[in-house]
Design a protein around this motif. Sequence first.
Motif, PDB file in Angstrom:
ATOM      1  N   GLY A 159       0.780  -1.229   0.000  1.00  4.91           N
ATOM      2  CA  GLY A 159       0.000   0.000   0.000  1.00  4.91           C
ATOM      3  C   GLY A 159       0.815   1.284   0.000  1.00  4.91           C
ATOM      4  O   GLY A 159       0.251   2.375   0.051  1.00  4.91           O
ATOM      5  N   ALA A 160       2.138   1.191  -0.064  1.00  5.92           N
ATOM      6  CA  ALA A 160       2.976   2.387  -0.045  1.00  5.92           C
ATOM      7  C   ALA A 160       2.962   3.078  -1.413  1.00  5.92           C
ATOM      8  O   ALA A 160       2.909   2.414  -2.450  1.00  5.92           O
ATOM      9  CB  ALA A 160       4.407   2.023   0.329  1.00  5.92           C
ATOM     10  N   SER A 161       3.001   4.396  -1.385  1.00  5.56           N
ATOM     11  CA  SER A 161       3.151   5.152  -2.634  1.00  5.56           C
ATOM     12  C   SER A 161       4.619   5.072  -3.064  1.00  5.56           C
ATOM     13  O   SER A 161       5.473   4.603  -2.303  1.00  5.56           O
ATOM     14  CB  SER A 161       2.764   6.618  -2.417  1.00  5.56           C
ATOM     15  OG  SER A 161       3.714   7.235  -1.551  1.00  5.56           O
ATOM     16  N   ASN A 162       4.916   5.538  -4.272  1.00  3.49           N
ATOM     17  CA  ASN A 162       6.310   5.553  -4.724  1.00  3.49           C
ATOM     18  C   ASN A 162       7.181   6.357  -3.759  1.00  3.49           C
ATOM     19  O   ASN A 162       8.296   5.955  -3.429  1.00  3.49           O
ATOM     20  CB  ASN A 162       6.429   6.150  -6.133  1.00  3.49           C
ATOM     21  CG  ASN A 162       5.899   5.220  -7.192  1.00  3.49           C
ATOM     22  OD1 ASN A 162       5.641   4.044  -6.949  1.00  3.49           O
ATOM     23  ND2 ASN A 162       5.731   5.745  -8.394  1.00  3.49           N
ATOM     24  N   LYS A 163       6.661   7.478  -3.318  1.00 10.70           N
ATOM     25  CA  LYS A 163       7.402   8.348  -2.401  1.00 10.70           C
ATOM     26  C   LYS A 163       7.639   7.648  -1.056  1.00 10.70           C
ATOM     27  O   LYS A 163       8.748   7.667  -0.520  1.00 10.70           O
ATOM     28  CB  LYS A 163       6.635   9.651  -2.199  1.00 10.70           C
ATOM     29  CG  LYS A 163       7.396  10.721  -1.492  1.00 10.70           C
ATOM     30  CD  LYS A 163       6.598  12.017  -1.497  1.00 10.70           C
ATOM     31  CE  LYS A 163       7.401  13.154  -0.932  1.00 10.70           C
ATOM     32  NZ  LYS A 163       6.653  14.419  -1.014  1.00 10.70           N
ATOM     33  N   ILE A 171      15.770   5.189  -1.328  1.00 12.88           N
ATOM     34  CA  ILE A 171      16.018   5.503  -2.735  1.00 12.88           C
ATOM     35  C   ILE A 171      14.971   6.503  -3.210  1.00 12.88           C
ATOM     36  O   ILE A 171      13.968   6.727  -2.532  1.00 12.88           O
ATOM     37  CB  ILE A 171      16.025   4.235  -3.630  1.00 12.88           C
ATOM     38  CG1 ILE A 171      14.715   3.448  -3.506  1.00 12.88           C
ATOM     39  CG2 ILE A 171      17.207   3.344  -3.293  1.00 12.88           C
ATOM     40  CD1 ILE A 171      14.643   2.194  -4.375  1.00 12.88           C
ATOM     41  N   SER A 172      15.193   7.101  -4.364  1.00  7.37           N
ATOM     42  CA  SER A 172      14.283   8.137  -4.855  1.00  7.37           C
ATOM     43  C   SER A 172      12.989   7.521  -5.400  1.00  7.37           C
ATOM     44  O   SER A 172      12.977   6.368  -5.839  1.00  7.37           O
ATOM     45  CB  SER A 172      14.964   8.950  -5.951  1.00  7.37           C
ATOM     46  OG  SER A 172      15.041   8.200  -7.144  1.00  7.37           O
ATOM     47  N   PRO A 173      11.911   8.318  -5.402  1.00  9.39           N
ATOM     48  CA  PRO A 173      10.664   7.836  -5.999  1.00  9.39           C
ATOM     49  C   PRO A 173      10.849   7.478  -7.480  1.00  9.39           C
ATOM     50  O   PRO A 173      10.226   6.539  -7.977  1.00  9.39           O
ATOM     51  CB  PRO A 173       9.701   9.026  -5.848  1.00  9.39           C
ATOM     52  CG  PRO A 173      10.232   9.773  -4.663  1.00  9.39           C
ATOM     53  CD  PRO A 173      11.728   9.607  -4.735  1.00  9.39           C
ATOM     54  N   ARG A 174      11.725   8.194  -8.172  1.00  7.68           N
ATOM     55  CA  ARG A 174      11.990   7.876  -9.581  1.00  7.68           C
ATOM     56  C   ARG A 174      12.617   6.486  -9.708  1.00  7.68           C
ATOM     57  O   ARG A 174      12.267   5.720 -10.614  1.00  7.68           O
ATOM     58  CB  ARG A 174      12.924   8.948 -10.192  1.00  7.68           C
ATOM     59  CG  ARG A 174      13.327   8.652 -11.592  1.00  7.68           C
ATOM     60  CD  ARG A 174      12.149   8.810 -12.559  1.00  7.68           C
ATOM     61  NE  ARG A 174      12.567   8.438 -13.891  1.00  7.68           N
ATOM     62  CZ  ARG A 174      11.956   7.535 -14.644  1.00  7.68           C
ATOM     63  NH1 ARG A 174      10.876   6.951 -14.227  1.00  7.68           N
ATOM     64  NH2 ARG A 174      12.414   7.244 -15.830  1.00  7.68           N
ATOM     65  N   THR A 175      13.520   6.137  -8.796  1.00  4.75           N
ATOM     66  CA  THR A 175      14.138   4.811  -8.813  1.00  4.75           C
ATOM     67  C   THR A 175      13.089   3.742  -8.533  1.00  4.75           C
ATOM     68  O   THR A 175      13.102   2.670  -9.128  1.00  4.75           O
ATOM     69  CB  THR A 175      15.294   4.726  -7.794  1.00  4.75           C
ATOM     70  OG1 THR A 175      16.229   5.765  -8.102  1.00  4.75           O
ATOM     71  CG2 THR A 175      15.997   3.395  -7.840  1.00  4.75           C
TER      72      THR A 175
END
Length: 181
Positions: A159-163, A171-175
């Motif tokens: 249930g976690a968002s990318n962020k 690590i970054s949300p982009r990664t």
Amino acid sequence: MSEARRKIHIVDDDPSVRDALTLVFELEGYDATGFGTGAEFLASARQAVPDCVLLDVHMPGKSGLDVLAELGAHQFAAPIFVISGQGDIPMAVGAIKQGAFDFIEKPFDADTVVERVGEAIAKFDSRRDRSDTALGLAPELAALLTPRETQVLREITGGASNKEAGRTLGISPRTIEVHRA
């Protein structure tokens, strides 16, 4: 143990320690390989992940702690025991924080080391099995994912968002997006 011999990698610049541990593990039915430097071990570990690693802290060139960092020990698919004859509590805590499974002080009792390694391998096997089942992955699909992709999948299915996943995994949300893709 399964029919396939478990692979133990021993990384220590002292040939007598390497040879003794190799012999002990081979007598117990393991396939043990010794490495005299962290660089030799890293080259091998990039080709095939062993079932367990015994890693000396004090080595010329790359120290055991350098190897832990370069290997990405938190995501490594096998338990890593850090061993040292000159260990202290802050060093042991530092090794654990860098992803080592446990710390073993030299001199050590061979039977105890073999027992602890066997327990660690069983624990990792159990985690892997539970993780794959919990994620609903068939074993052949789970084998295709890298350890980091599995972590990302676990975070996202939880249930976690990318962020949020990025924050949890450091690590970054982009990664995170790259690993999801």
